[in-house]
Design a protein around this motif. Sequence first.
Motif, PDB file in Angstrom:
ATOM      1  N   ASP A  64       0.692  -1.307   0.122  1.00 54.83           N
ATOM      2  CA  ASP A  64       0.117   0.014   0.149  1.00 54.83           C
ATOM      3  C   ASP A  64       0.910   1.360   0.017  1.00 54.83           C
ATOM      4  N   GLU A  65       2.313   1.154   0.636  1.00 56.68           N
ATOM      5  CA  GLU A  65       2.901   2.259   0.523  1.00 56.68           C
ATOM      6  C   GLU A  65       3.145   2.626  -0.818  1.00 56.68           C
ATOM      7  N   ASP A  66       3.539   1.747  -1.497  1.00 55.42           N
ATOM      8  CA  ASP A  66       4.180   2.008  -2.875  1.00 55.42           C
ATOM      9  C   ASP A  66       2.918   2.543  -3.723  1.00 55.42           C
ATOM     10  N   VAL A  67       1.725   2.311  -3.407  1.00 59.41           N
ATOM     11  CA  VAL A  67       0.490   2.718  -4.057  1.00 59.41           C
ATOM     12  C   VAL A  67       0.299   4.153  -3.797  1.00 59.41           C
ATOM     13  N   GLU A  68       0.462   4.518  -2.461  1.00 60.85           N
ATOM     14  CA  GLU A  68       0.359   5.740  -1.952  1.00 60.85           C
ATOM     15  C   GLU A  68       1.536   6.709  -2.463  1.00 60.85           C
ATOM     16  N   ALA A  69       2.819   5.971  -2.806  1.00 63.25           N
ATOM     17  CA  ALA A  69       3.664   6.873  -3.043  1.00 63.25           C
ATOM     18  C   ALA A  69       3.312   7.479  -4.594  1.00 63.25           C
ATOM     19  N   ILE A  70       2.635   6.937  -5.206  1.00 63.08           N
ATOM     20  CA  ILE A  70       2.303   7.505  -6.499  1.00 63.08           C
ATOM     21  C   ILE A  70       1.506   8.847  -6.336  1.00 63.08           C
ATOM     22  N   ALA A  71       0.464   8.613  -5.677  1.00 69.53           N
ATOM     23  CA  ALA A  71      -0.273  10.026  -5.054  1.00 69.53           C
ATOM     24  C   ALA A  71       0.579  11.164  -4.451  1.00 69.53           C
ATOM     25  N   ASP A  72       1.537  10.629  -3.702  1.00 75.57           N
ATOM     26  CA  ASP A  72       2.648  11.579  -3.110  1.00 75.57           C
ATOM     27  C   ASP A  72       3.545  12.104  -4.182  1.00 75.57           C
ATOM     28  N   LEU A  73       4.029  11.415  -5.139  1.00 74.87           N
ATOM     29  CA  LEU A  73       4.522  11.983  -6.115  1.00 74.87           C
ATOM     30  C   LEU A  73       4.166  12.982  -7.090  1.00 74.87           C
ATOM     31  N   ALA A  74       2.764  12.651  -7.155  1.00 70.81           N
ATOM     32  CA  ALA A  74       2.106  13.450  -8.002  1.00 70.81           C
ATOM     33  C   ALA A  74       1.976  14.667  -7.356  1.00 70.81           C
ATOM     34  N   ARG A  75       1.466  14.698  -6.034  1.00 71.96           N
ATOM     35  CA  ARG A  75       1.364  15.992  -5.328  1.00 71.96           C
ATOM     36  C   ARG A  75       2.640  16.850  -5.358  1.00 71.96           C
ATOM     37  N   ARG A  76       3.871  16.255  -4.901  1.00 68.58           N
ATOM     38  CA  ARG A  76       4.974  16.669  -4.816  1.00 68.58           C
ATOM     39  C   ARG A  76       5.315  17.710  -6.130  1.00 68.58           C
ATOM     40  N   ILE A  77       5.100  16.690  -7.209  1.00 72.49           N
ATOM     41  CA  ILE A  77       5.376  17.308  -8.517  1.00 72.49           C
ATOM     42  C   ILE A  77       4.626  18.590  -8.643  1.00 72.49           C
ATOM     43  N   ARG A  78       3.487  18.632  -8.158  1.00 75.59           N
ATOM     44  CA  ARG A  78       2.336  19.749  -8.567  1.00 75.59           C
ATOM     45  C   ARG A  78       2.922  20.872  -7.707  1.00 75.59           C
ATOM     46  N   GLN A  79       3.187  20.332  -6.398  1.00 74.44           N
ATOM     47  CA  GLN A  79       3.731  21.543  -5.467  1.00 74.44           C
ATOM     48  C   GLN A  79       4.969  22.256  -6.100  1.00 74.44           C
ATOM     49  N   THR A  80       5.966  21.436  -6.659  1.00 76.25           N
ATOM     50  CA  THR A  80       7.190  21.880  -7.086  1.00 76.25           C
ATOM     51  C   THR A  80       6.638  22.895  -8.216  1.00 76.25           C
ATOM     52  N   GLY A  81       5.896  22.718  -8.892  1.00 78.56           N
ATOM     53  CA  GLY A  81       5.323  23.695 -10.080  1.00 78.56           C
ATOM     54  C   GLY A  81       5.010  24.939  -9.302  1.00 78.56           C
ATOM     55  N   ARG A  82       4.000  24.853  -8.536  1.00 77.12           N
ATOM     56  CA  ARG A  82       3.603  25.998  -7.781  1.00 77.12           C
ATOM     57  C   ARG A  82       4.692  26.821  -7.165  1.00 77.12           C
ATOM     58  N   ASP A  83       5.502  26.165  -6.327  1.00 75.83           N
ATOM     59  CA  ASP A  83       6.695  26.831  -5.996  1.00 75.83           C
ATOM     60  C   ASP A  83       7.486  27.635  -6.967  1.00 75.83           C
ATOM     61  N   MET A  84       7.506  27.296  -8.185  1.00 80.15           N
ATOM     62  CA  MET A  84       8.044  27.883  -9.487  1.00 80.15           C
ATOM     63  C   MET A  84       7.172  28.958  -9.960  1.00 80.15           C
ATOM     64  N   GLY A  85       5.928  29.144  -9.216  1.00 79.23           N
ATOM     65  CA  GLY A  85       5.149  30.079  -9.961  1.00 79.23           C
ATOM     66  C   GLY A  85       4.175  29.675 -10.894  1.00 79.23           C
ATOM     67  N   VAL A  86       4.057  28.306 -11.204  1.00 80.84           N
ATOM     68  CA  VAL A  86       3.331  27.714 -12.412  1.00 80.84           C
ATOM     69  C   VAL A  86       2.085  27.328 -11.776  1.00 80.84           C
ATOM     70  N   ARG A  87       1.127  27.357 -12.460  1.00 78.98           N
ATOM     71  CA  ARG A  87      -0.158  26.458 -12.119  1.00 78.98           C
ATOM     72  C   ARG A  87      -0.255  25.267 -12.855  1.00 78.98           C
TER      73      ARG A  87
END
Lengths: 244, 647
Positions: free
Chosen positions: B454-477
């Motif tokens: 289950d951790e591996d599955v949740e890691a997918i969501a986690d990765l996607a969220r962090r990727i999105r946050q990375t974009g936001r931190d760079m001023g992208v939506r």
Amino acid sequence: MLPMRVRVRYTKGDTVRFLSHLDIARNLRMALAGAKWPVAMTQGYSPKMKVSFYAPLPVGTAGDEEYMDVVLDTKGIADFIRAKAQGALSGGNAGRHVRLAHVLTPLAQALSAALPKGIALKGLYIVPDSKSSFESQIRASLYRVETEEVTAEALSSAMAEFLAQAQVLSELRRPGQTKTVDLRKFVESIDVVPNSCPATFFMKIRHENGRTVRPQWVIDSLARFGMDVDTAEVIVDRIKLYLE
Amino acid sequence: MPGRRQDAITWNQLRRHLGKVEKPARYTGGEINAVHKDPQSVDVLFALAFPDVYEVGMSHLGSQILYSVLNSRPDVSCERVYAPWRDMESLLREKGWPLFSIENRLPLSSFDIVGFSLQYELTYTNALMMLDLGGIPLRSKHRGPEDPLIIAGGPCAMAAEPMADFIDAFALGDGEELALDIVDTYKAWKGTGKSRLDLLVMLALVESVYVPSLYDVEYRADGTVGKVSPVPVKLDEGSYESIKAQIEDPDIRRSCFPEDMPGYFVPPARVRRRVIRSLEAAPFIHEPLIPLMEPIHDRVMVEIFRGCTQGCRFCQAGTIYRPVRERTPETISKYAKELLESSGYDEVSLVSLSSADYSHIETLLARLMADCPGSKVSLPSLRVDSFSVELAKMLGASWTGLTLAPEAGSQRMRNIINKKVTEEEIFDAVRHAFGSGFAHIKLYFMIGLPGETDEDVEAIADLARRIRQTGRDMGVRPTIVVSVSGFVPKPNTPFQWEPCIQREELRRRQRLLGDGLRGPGLSYKYHDVEHTWLEAVLARGDRRLSEALELAFRRGARFDAWSNHLDIDIWEQVFQDTGLDPAFYAHRERGKEEILPWDHLDSGISKEFLLRERERAEKGYTTDDCRSGVCVGCGVCPKLRVEMSLK
Ligand code: SF4
């Protein structure tokens, strides 16, 4: 310099009758690209060719007299001619003093060669680049319709009944709404070819402010006059446009 | 020889009825560069049959290559036929018309050879529908002298036992040369008056042709395969001598015509995949088919290399197309220019299994942009790294968005599947993407992988969220689309022994992932569990499944690969009625010693290598790509006597 608008007359032949209007337009655009016509492009994010189409035909209907307008990029014309005519024009100011024949012949040749079988070039005309729509000049369409399901006699009497009506209302189902149109109002004339087999008739249908009806709808309505024909089995060709 | 020369459907007949079907232009052809030959003027009439709709078939490069290769022969006419949509099938049945080819509208039964392209297991019922509609008996054993020879190629042919009863001969591997060898064999047989069995024997002697009816499969009490044995065929004297005389290779002569069995032909114990040595020298389509109705992609395609040795352990394409064979940048560029000019398209797609791996990718792109100004270049199948992002940026693809396939969310899982990309590389890539103006990122993942928690599955969501946050931190939506498919263990991969997880469990993991992907800027797409399940049953099935396939087809299964068209109740019922247990095929872990239903078909990959890879997966060890110069010993090159060919 003013942009140059070229009206292309073409046929949507029997073998490509089942292409949608969008597909016909797509193929024509690709042929223009393949023929290297200097087509003017729209501005913006994803530039598109400046071309317009008129009185689109539905899937299943062929057309002998179809039109497309193409706006040419005047700067590109000289290059096009130079590439095609290979020095037939005298250098220097070729761009400014291009004679019509010099332009239209190579354009026509290149486009003809690039068109897929079934779509044929019938003519090119230079028309004024005005915003007034060509669509509004189309007064009527003449269709030829063939059906194997009924005899010419049966067809004649049903058609006579149709024409005798003051109104023939029909419900058109469009996604999300139903519209009622008076088919009779649009039908100018119907001529059944006597003893034809398959039963054949010509139908002239009006265009009013860009609005018109399809022969298939008229045929569908004949059920009211005792003639049941599956419109999907009818062959419809538009053979002529009447212009103002 | 096909004697049922039914008449072609006339255009006049057809046009009076096509108005009743959806997208009638699927059946009317007229493509630019379509080849129309007079059927009477050739020796062999070949129908290239694609068991999916026209638009899908038209965008398949392999079929285009075969069409062009076959039609380049003056003695062969190759026509195409696609799976008719349900409405067209009904129309054909109602009118009593046979399924017909696009070019000359010839009934399928009037061809000499019908060759199916099996790209995906869920098209099998369509292939049966096409045979049936074409007036051809479904089963090989019911076909007579007047029926066409039915062959099949494509990736599924490497493990197509469920189709073994329906296909006379499978063509394994690269088709360019093999298709012509089959045609030549057919031509040599045609008109000799010899039996159909003779033809099958002659075909079985062609390298890489597998004639399933010449093999007998025994099963153990536990249902697994006990033995696959070649069946000796008694030939009449004339045939025996003449066929044997054709064989030059003394080894084949000895093994296939053993001295202690005079008069008998013994099929080879294993059939080996065909590979073309050089892609650079392979035939190229100069006149691609350009459809008149809207294709899936409006573009021309140039294959830049074949094969991929990244070594992802779930990936079948990564094993069965080995080794890597590249074209030179000069050749690719020349072809691209030629196709763009002749087609009127303004986009060329550089086809391969992993575009950024191409040895001279930057040189190539620079060259293409110089040679084909104003045209778009697309690179499917990019890697997850900033180099790939840079390539996408070079191509000006920022408005279309970027597709990356990390395949798994956690590093642990990526190591297991040998997806050699680190967290750091992923974030380098996405930072580079956001910095270059990409705001839409599509991420591909798989769930249900071996060893997944289950951790591996949740890691997918986690990765996607962090990727999105990375974009936001760079001023992208950013908008992040997470697309998830269920893992299906495929033959000829290191995971071929693994069970596919149960449907309920797969659903649970889908939900688990969905819970983690709520929120703005994230969207979640997943494949239907039933598709995964059926694919898992069919992909690793044996011949007994032919019963289920036929029954499913008879009960109306069609277009199983299409979402909303898979009628799972039909399949559940069919498995019950035939007594075939789908779980036995889909959810059972296969024993290491077990004889797998495709073991007699030799992809060139050694079983030892696959087992070793599986062990390394369990330990979380990765394995290098042999492109780097170090052979990792998969067996393909020595076994198939080929070499990797980088340009
Ligand atoms: S044999 Fe070696 S070089 Fe050849 S494909 Fe396999 S791993 Fe690569």
